[in-house]
Design an enzyme around this catalytic site. Structure first.
Site, PDB file in Angstrom:
ATOM      1  N   GLU A 247      54.299  95.303  59.561  1.00 13.92           N
ATOM      2  CA  GLU A 247      55.499  95.396  58.733  1.00 13.92           C
ATOM      3  C   GLU A 247      55.381  94.400  57.590  1.00 13.92           C
ATOM      4  OE1 GLU A 247      58.761  94.240  61.134  1.00 13.92           O
ATOM      5  OE2 GLU A 247      58.645  95.985  62.467  1.00 13.92           O
ATOM      6  N   LYS A 249      56.302  91.341  55.604  1.00  9.07           N
ATOM      7  CA  LYS A 249      57.027  90.103  55.922  1.00  9.07           C
ATOM      8  C   LYS A 249      57.788  89.687  54.668  1.00  9.07           C
ATOM      9  CE  LYS A 249      56.641  85.541  58.011  1.00  9.07           C
ATOM     10  NZ  LYS A 249      57.850  85.112  57.330  1.00  9.07           N
ATOM     11  N   ARG A 254      66.467  85.883  58.034  1.00  8.08           N
ATOM     12  CA  ARG A 254      66.589  86.798  59.161  1.00  8.08           C
ATOM     13  C   ARG A 254      68.046  86.862  59.613  1.00  8.08           C
ATOM     14  NH1 ARG A 254      62.688  86.521  64.452  1.00  8.08           N
ATOM     15  NH2 ARG A 254      63.610  88.223  65.660  1.00  8.08           N
ATOM     16  N   ARG A 269      69.760  83.296  61.174  1.00  5.07           N
ATOM     17  CA  ARG A 269      68.712  82.921  62.121  1.00  5.07           C
ATOM     18  C   ARG A 269      69.172  81.782  63.020  1.00  5.07           C
ATOM     19  NH1 ARG A 269      64.669  79.809  63.520  1.00  5.07           N
ATOM     20  NH2 ARG A 269      62.568  80.603  63.809  1.00  5.07           N
ATOM     21  N   GLU A 299      65.926  91.575  57.776  1.00  8.08           N
ATOM     22  CA  GLU A 299      65.695  90.470  56.850  1.00  8.08           C
ATOM     23  C   GLU A 299      66.531  90.734  55.600  1.00  8.08           C
ATOM     24  OE1 GLU A 299      63.249  86.862  56.402  1.00  8.08           O
ATOM     25  OE2 GLU A 299      63.474  88.263  58.064  1.00  8.08           O
ATOM     26  N   PHE A 339      64.520  95.946  60.903  1.00  5.02           N
ATOM     27  CA  PHE A 339      63.229  96.160  61.565  1.00  5.02           C
ATOM     28  C   PHE A 339      63.305  96.323  63.077  1.00  5.02           C
ATOM     29  CE2 PHE A 339      63.493  91.465  60.882  1.00  5.02           C
ATOM     30  CZ  PHE A 339      63.519  91.045  62.221  1.00  5.02           C
ATOM     31  N   ARG A 414      58.176  82.604  71.572  1.00  4.76           N
ATOM     32  CA  ARG A 414      57.208  82.632  70.480  1.00  4.76           C
ATOM     33  C   ARG A 414      55.827  82.907  71.094  1.00  4.76           C
ATOM     34  NH1 ARG A 414      57.383  80.390  65.337  1.00  4.76           N
ATOM     35  NH2 ARG A 414      59.101  78.993  65.833  1.00  4.76           N
ATOM     36  N   LYS A 420      52.280  86.533  62.494  1.00  5.10           N
ATOM     37  CA  LYS A 420      52.491  86.477  61.037  1.00  5.10           C
ATOM     38  C   LYS A 420      51.138  86.385  60.351  1.00  5.10           C
ATOM     39  CE  LYS A 420      55.200  82.881  61.830  1.00  5.10           C
ATOM     40  NZ  LYS A 420      56.128  81.738  61.699  1.00  5.10           N
TER      41      LYS A 420
END
Length: 558
Positions: A247, A249, A254, A269, A299, A339, A414, A420
């Site tokens: 996707e 970025k 966010r 976020r 986003e 997303f 995470r 990323k």
């Protein structure tokens, strides 16, 4: 339950640096809390009144607080201000004022936690004409019956400057210890609801079984799933098992969108409610998200006159604006790129693979002006992904996200299921834990900042370097004003800062270092921006610093 018992807990927490002792003290206190207060007390222990996602705020500054204490004690405002110059801590100065109390109330009664909380709620609800007067009387009412120690911690709660070292991880462990439940179930329930008060009540009254049955709730934000960094598309494809969803970025903010009929709430976020600052986005969601009840993520990007994205700080300017919002809509137009879908019309989707979540998102979103689906590419070809990556950069975006097609949504995690891909080593979001007074014309500014990464195992922050470049004089004045109330200790020109402020830092490289307990040091770190969208526990972890170091070394090898 008397507020003095909570004040005693705060004092004991202040006197120890040991996480195990703090956890035990909080757990022992939670066990004593009656059922009707169990949803309130966890936030008070954190030095807050409401969860971060709750729109309510006290809206009380130092000036109004001092005025309220002066009214309650008969000690003049100037006397309290002079005391602050000696103590460096308004909480301590208010404690001293209460010791000298000249006003006596005929109807004085001991403060209870319930009364303190209810008064704080009334303070947060005071609005409109003469609201400051109402806040003043409500605060004075509390301080009139407060003892000196109680006053110290009431003041710190009002100003958000509690210094007890209790963070979210420690509170999670204390809830588990207090009610003999599994820490992982407390963590899971918190990740799904972001509400420690609710989680503590379930843990106390329903135990492991109740925590296991906790589900996401519209109106309570879910902790966002996070990503690690990859060196490029080839590494990303290997990690994803050969095929991935790539996707764009976006360089934006966010957001998590909750819809329940005509009610739409947008969380940042940091899980703060930013709905009122972006009314045009709310209307687009109502018009283009075809689901009665839904939780979706996206986003939010600021768009320039040329149609290209603007840096994410422009979105933060929109979030902070409370007045003249129509004018800001014209100045900083926003575009929402969705997303992920986490919940749709009664169906929870976080245990569903990404591929299916994306299909569900596409079914309920009708693209239109200012709202669209994040541009994606599903491929097993490194060459095709590389072309997509270059096109994203050409359009002014940050890079790509690579996601495993079979990955479930893991709140707060995470891992390597999301990666990323950016053209440079990633900047770090770090917490200021110390500073040093400047020299010469900068003698009145805190001009060099000790920054730290978060260590989730310890529930603490470990230093990785000092940042002294990248700041303008305006920046230094702003940071000095923000940090002065957070000074915990002073040693000559050096000060210890309560970890509250997060900044984005760039650097030449990461080095191994025996100087810092983290084991790492940033070479030539430089300030980039203030991350007002992040709280201290949203800062990058020391594990991430270690991963970036390994990534950096592997890239050197190439």
């Amino acid at each position: 339950m008397r507020y003095s018992e909570l004040a005693d807990l705060y004092e004991r927490l202040e006197k120890t640096t040991l996480k195990t002792v703090k956890t035990r003290l909080v757990a022992e206190f939670l066990r004593k809390v009656p059922d009707e207060l169990i949803e309130i007390v966890p936030y008070l222990i954190l030095g807050k009144v409401f969860p971060d996602w709750d729109e309510r705020e006290l809206g009380v500054g130092e000036k109004l607080l001092i005025k309220a204490v002066a009214m309650a004690t008969g000690v003049s405002e100037s006397e309290i201000l002079n005391s602050v110059r000696d103590t460096g801590d308004l909480g301590r100065s208010i404690e001293e004022a209460l010791k000298k109390k000249r006003q006596k109330s005929f109807f004085s009664q001991p403060l209870t936690i319930k009364r303190v909380y209810e008064n704080f709620v009334k303070v947060s609800e005071a609005s409109g004409e003469r609201s400051q007067d109402r806040k003043l009387k409500l605060l004075a009412n509390v301080f009139m019956d407060a003892g000196p120690k109680e006053g110290r911690y009431l003041a710190r709660t009002v100003l958000g400057t509690m210094r007890t070292g209790v963070a979210e991880g420690l509170l999670r462990d204390a809830i588990a210890e207090a009610f003999k439940v599994k820490a992982e179930l407390v963590e899971r329930a918190y990740m799904l609801t972001s509400d420690f008060g609710y989680v503590a009540r379930i843990a106390k009254l329903e135990g492991d079984e109740g925590l296991s049955s906790v589900r996401m709730q519209i109106g309570k934000p879910i902790r966002p799933m996070l990503a690690q960094q990859a060196s490029g598309v080839e590494e990303a494809l290997r990690e994803m098992g050969g095929t991935a969803e790539f996707e764009i970025k976006y360089d934006g903010a966010r957001v998590q969108v909750h819809r329940d009929g005509d009610t739409v709430i947008v969380y940042s976020r940091r899980l703060e409610n930013v709905t009122r600052s972006i009314p045009e986005v709310v209307e687009r969601i109502k018009a283009h998200v075809r689901a009665e009840r839904a939780i979706v993520e996206g986003e939010l990007v600021a768009v320039g006159e040329d149609g290209r994205p603007r840096p994410f700080q422009f979105v933060l300017r929109r979030f902070r604006r409370k007045y003249d919002i129509k004018e800001m809509i014209k100045k900083i137009p926003l575009e929402l790129n969705l997303f992920d879908a986490l919940y749709v019309d009664g169906g929870e989707l976080i245990e569903v693979p990404l591929e299916e979540r994306r299909k569900r998102l596409e079914e309920i979103v009708e693209e239109g002006e200012g709202i669209r689906l994040a541009v994606k590419l599903v491929t097993d070809s490194a060459e095709e992904a590389e072309r997509f990556y270059r096109e994203a950069l050409k359009l002014g975006h940050e890079g790509l996200m690579a996601k495993r097609l079979d990955s479930i949504y893991e709140p707060g995690n995470r891992g390597k299921k999301w990666l990323k891909i950016k053209p440079t080593m990633e900047n770090l979001d770090l917490v200021i834990i110390g500073a040093e007074w400047g020299e010469g014309r900068r003698a009145h500014f805190l001009g060099s900042y000790l920054v730290a990464a978060y260590d989730p195992e310890r529930g603490d922050f470990v230093p990785v370097g000092k940042v002294g470049s990248g700041f303008t004089d305006e920046d230094l004045a702003k940071f000095t004003e923000m940090l002065k109330p957070l000074i915990v200790e002073e040693h000559g020109k050096e000060v210890v800062i309560e970890p509250k402020i997060v900044i984005e830092v760039t650097y030449q490289e990461i080095q191994k270092s025996p100087k810092y307990e983290s084991g790492f040091a940033l070479r030539f770190p430089r300030y980039v921006s203030l991350r007002e969208d992040k709280g201290p526990e949203d800062a990058d972890t020391i594990d991430k610093v270690a991963r970036l170091y390994e990534l950096q070394e592997s890239m050197k090898g190439k």
